[in-house]
Write a protein that holds these residues in place. Structure first.
Motif, PDB file in Angstrom:
ATOM      1  N   ILE A  52      66.183 127.668  60.219  1.00  0.00           N
ATOM      2  CA  ILE A  52      64.914 126.969  59.966  1.00  0.00           C
ATOM      3  C   ILE A  52      64.215 126.669  61.294  1.00  0.00           C
ATOM      4  O   ILE A  52      64.755 125.932  62.132  1.00  0.00           O
TER       5      ILE A  52
ATOM      6  N   TYR B 272      61.747 124.731  62.087  1.00  0.00           N
ATOM      7  CA  TYR B 272      61.438 123.322  62.338  1.00  0.00           C
ATOM      8  C   TYR B 272      62.622 122.613  62.993  1.00  0.00           C
ATOM      9  O   TYR B 272      62.454 121.853  63.945  1.00  0.00           O
TER      10      TYR B 272
ATOM     11  N   LYS C  17      63.062 123.712  66.530  1.00  0.00           N
ATOM     12  CA  LYS C  17      62.099 123.034  67.392  1.00  0.00           C
ATOM     13  C   LYS C  17      62.573 121.631  67.748  1.00  0.00           C
ATOM     14  O   LYS C  17      62.472 121.182  68.900  1.00  0.00           O
ATOM     15  N   LEU C  18      63.120 120.925  66.749  1.00  0.00           N
ATOM     16  CA  LEU C  18      63.622 119.568  66.986  1.00  0.00           C
ATOM     17  C   LEU C  18      64.778 119.580  67.986  1.00  0.00           C
ATOM     18  O   LEU C  18      64.902 118.665  68.816  1.00  0.00           O
TER      19      LEU C  18
ATOM     20  N   LYS D 124      65.246 112.525  65.119  1.00  0.00           N
ATOM     21  CA  LYS D 124      64.716 113.048  63.849  1.00  0.00           C
ATOM     22  C   LYS D 124      65.788 113.815  63.077  1.00  0.00           C
ATOM     23  O   LYS D 124      65.872 113.709  61.848  1.00  0.00           O
TER      24      LYS D 124
END
Length: 446
Positions: free
Chosen positions: A97, A99, A102-103, A113
């Motif tokens: 994933i 996202y 990126k985190l 997060k």
């Protein structure tokens, strides 16, 4: 005397003393909660239920991980395993994933997060596991008369589900607080304390069995010696490192580097088992899945559950060992940043002799990690399945669980990690550490 002096030194450092007290206090809260039975269940009628988790079976491992809370029908019956399962899912999803990828690159804010996502996923897993646990209580040996709300089981399941989910979240909070305010990794410490809580009972059961069957004290002594040897092997596995020599260019007075002038040689210690106990915990969490399939009505699901029901069986240990090897490589890959190590070396004027700085250094470190991870993962897997071997030699299954396996590896790994953190505090204040011997380092410096 050396140990007493070290304990006194720990008490002299205010911050370390407060962290140790905080850790023990929170662990006591967790152990107290493991004895509190769910409201609506008569604890005096749980004898048959508890006996189902003695010896082999997935249930015995679940019970060990929760420190007996699973068999006590406690408010902490789910333990910390839903959080471990959620962590596995999030880390696996991080590969696919964007996202989450990126985190992972956003540093501390991204980590917070990801932790929040893991917490919410933990609650979701609890909402599935809690009703399943409650609905299986009667099947596993809790008599109908033990339910004080037997005329309204739906209400009992709803209320108890809320309590079990809250208990897991509270245990997760305790673990995080230990990590932040105490000593060691809180989640791992909760698991270790739960395992240690079942050790005395397992040993006494083995002692009684050998005494009754004619093995006597001599056989028990041999078993204890073998156990200590395995502990030593686990310590060697956790502590073993491959040292990569590094040369640093000598700095000039202006802050640059002298050409062809080099300082003292140093080393990069690459651990043989860089992933610690996490592959064991991850693999064990996955091995709970086949047992969960037994609650399904399909025939194939029951066959799979029966095949993996015996934790001392061939297929269980084969799959368990393979999962450990896979997770060792996976966790090492995400926790040992060879690219960052190579960039830091280049930035500080360091290099590995015979290897160009930058990409070539990163590839070299990655290759070395792959080479040492293979034997490390295989040895880790062999230690993990050793309880199945000793059980074939006549050792009771409850005591066999501590001959390697998940229990012993977690105990050794977490204990060493915690001791190293305490050691760092002591050495930073010029005191003797728990690992290195000698007198007060202030005297040595003087």
């Amino acid at each position: 005397m050396k140990l007493i002096e070290t304990i006194k030194n720990i008490w002299k450092i205010e911050e370390l003393k407060n962290r140790v007290i905080m850790t023990f206090s929170l662990l006591l809260v967790y152990r107290f909660g493991a004895q509190v039975v769910l409201p609506g269940i008569d604890s005096t009628q749980l004898g048959g239920f508890s006996s189902n988790f003695e010896g082999g079976g997935i249930g015995s491992i679940l019970n060990a991980f929760t420190g007996g809370a699973f068999a006590n029908a406690s408010v902490f019956a789910l333990g910390i395993m839903p959080y471990i399962s959620a962590s596995i899912v999030v880390q696996l999803m991080g590969i696919a994933i964007p996202y989450l990828q990126k985190l992972q690159k956003e540093g501390e804010s991204g980590r917070r997060k990801i932790n929040q996502i893991t917490r919410w996923l933990t609650i979701g897993i609890c909402l599935i596991q809690a009703p399943s646990y409650l609905l299986s209580l009667e099947t596993l040996g809790v008599p109908r008369s033990a339910y004080m709300m037997q005329d309204n089981m739906t209400l009992f399941v709803v209320i108890s589900t809320i309590i079990l989910v809250t208990g897991c979240v509270f245990a997760m909070w305790l673990g995080e607080k230990i990590t932040d305010k105490g000593i060691g990794n809180g989640i791992s410490l909760l698991i270790m304390v739960g395992i240690i809580a079942t050790l005395p009972q397992a040993f006494l059961q083995e002692l009684n069995t050998q005494w009754t069957d004619g093995g006597g004290a001599f056989v028990v002594l041999i078993e204890v010696v073998i156990w200590l040897v395995i502990i030593l092997a686990c310590v060697m596995l956790v502590m073993a490192t491959r040292r990569i020599p590094v040369q640093y260019a000598r700095r000039t007075a202006t802050g640059g580097y002298e050409k062809n002038a080099f300082g003292a040689r140093q080393y990069i210690p690459l651990k043989l088992n860089a992933s610690g106990v996490m592959p064991i915990i991850f693999a064990q969490a996955i091995m709970f899945v086949p047992a969960a399939l037994g609650s399904l009505e399909q025939g194939w699901a029951k066959e799979v559950a029966a095949l993996f029901a015996d934790i001392f069986g061939f297929w269980y240990n084969l799959v368990f060992a393979l999962l450990i090897i896979v997770f060792t490589y996976f966790y090492t890959a995400i926790t040992v940043p060879t690219n960052k190590m190579a960039d830091d070396l280049k930035r500080n004027g360091g290099f590995i002799p015979g290897i160009r700085p930058g990409t070539e250094t990163s590839e070299y470190l990655d290759r070395i990690m792959s080479q040492i991870t293979l034997p490390g993962s295989i040895f880790l897997a062999l230690v993990a399945i050793f309880p199945a071997v000793v059980s074939l030699m006549g050792v009771t299954q409850a005591w066999a669980l501590f001959y390697g396996g998940t229990s012993l590896l977690i105990m050794v790994g977490v204990a060493i990690d915690t001791m190293q953190q305490i050691n760092s505090y002591l050495l930073n204040r010029h005191y003797d550490g728990l690992i290195k011997s000698g007198k007060n380092r202030k005297q040595q410096v003087a």
